[in-house]
Design an enzyme around this catalytic site. Sequence first.
Site, PDB file in Angstrom:
ATOM      1  N   SER A 116      -0.530 -51.106 -12.036  1.00 36.68           N
ATOM      2  CA  SER A 116       0.063 -50.293 -13.087  1.00 36.68           C
ATOM      3  C   SER A 116      -1.040 -49.585 -13.890  1.00 36.68           C
ATOM      4  O   SER A 116      -1.832 -48.855 -13.317  1.00 36.68           O
ATOM      5  CB  SER A 116       0.958 -51.160 -13.983  1.00 36.68           C
ATOM      6  OG  SER A 116       1.812 -50.371 -14.781  1.00 36.68           O
ATOM      7  N   GLU A 214       2.708 -45.155  -6.202  1.00 43.21           N
ATOM      8  CA  GLU A 214       3.927 -45.793  -6.709  1.00 43.21           C
ATOM      9  C   GLU A 214       4.020 -45.475  -8.195  1.00 43.21           C
ATOM     10  O   GLU A 214       3.065 -44.982  -8.787  1.00 43.21           O
ATOM     11  CB  GLU A 214       3.922 -47.303  -6.445  1.00 43.21           C
ATOM     12  CG  GLU A 214       2.873 -48.084  -7.231  1.00 43.21           C
ATOM     13  CD  GLU A 214       3.356 -48.538  -8.614  1.00 43.21           C
ATOM     14  OE1 GLU A 214       4.487 -49.031  -8.752  1.00 43.21           O
ATOM     15  OE2 GLU A 214       2.573 -48.406  -9.574  1.00 43.21           O
ATOM     16  N   HIS A 279       5.999 -51.737  -8.749  1.00 40.83           N
ATOM     17  CA  HIS A 279       6.873 -52.294  -9.781  1.00 40.83           C
ATOM     18  C   HIS A 279       8.255 -52.617  -9.230  1.00 40.83           C
ATOM     19  O   HIS A 279       8.753 -51.947  -8.334  1.00 40.83           O
ATOM     20  CB  HIS A 279       7.027 -51.300 -10.933  1.00 40.83           C
ATOM     21  CG  HIS A 279       5.794 -51.037 -11.708  1.00 40.83           C
ATOM     22  ND1 HIS A 279       4.793 -50.208 -11.245  1.00 40.83           N
ATOM     23  CD2 HIS A 279       5.372 -51.494 -12.921  1.00 40.83           C
ATOM     24  CE1 HIS A 279       3.823 -50.149 -12.150  1.00 40.83           C
ATOM     25  NE2 HIS A 279       4.149 -50.922 -13.178  1.00 40.83           N
TER      26      HIS A 279
END
Length: 310
Positions: A116, A214, A279
């Site tokens: 992330s 992503e 995620h």
Amino acid sequence: MTDFLHPPALRPGARVAVIAASSPPNQANLDRGLAAMEEVGLKPEVFSSTRVGGTEYDYLAGGDALRAADLTKALGDPAYDAVFCAGGGYGMQRTLELVDWSAIDPARPKVVVGYSDVTALLEAIAVKLGWVSLFGPMVACDGFYQGPGEYDFDELMKLLFHPESVTELVFPDARTVVPGVAEGHTLGGTATLLAASLGTDTSLPARGAILFLEDVDEELFRMDRYITQLRRATYSDGVAGILLGTFTNCGEPRDVDRMLAERLGDLGVPVLAGADIGHGISMQTYPIGVRARLDTEAGTLRFLEPVLTS
């Protein structure tokens, strides 16, 4: 693109730093994650950034100087065999502004794990230190703090302790967007963070690489904007192949797939979508900086060299 240095695998008793270089982690989950690390034989040392909480802004784990000092020490102190991020969120870009890279010996690579917001750190480590790193689960996050028996945790620990057993990633639910086989170093991460690093001294373009993308919690039109920005900024020029993970809460899945295929399918390289990395899913760990072969029809990413050294 030159080869990256591969950190040593971990062994029981390894001393590891746990830091928060972005947002404050959930403290109860952090404590559970630390216990899980101890259960498999790791010896975590919790840095102050993980406990201080929000200060000027509630989305930042303490002040920028504190987070940068913790990160610099964790990366540079040879007493630590690895650096685990407690969580992601927001703030890594601010932290990177103040890291003292001169205090870190690039010839002594160590494992660094996170995803992330930590994408920005993994990219910086590749640029500034030339180390392989791991886009993987974080200590206070789902998939890690539940400990042994949890897929994310087990897959990460297998790679950390027994890297010789992890020779490829298999994606049984993946979808071929553009058929073909590509070879290159693995790069990428959360797309919005890659876009945010463009123009900085820690951005690493994907020329000749297997690019993984992503993201989470972005409107479809914003996701379109970020992917288009990566194209227009020439970040994706000369990319060898593309692997797409989860795009959780980024719009209707059918619309996300259509946008990604339209924006990336014309680059003339193999593209595979639907990898279980990112995620909102039980995730595999994706190494950054490892030579690999992507086969979009077989749905596999085979490593052409060990991820970590024995």
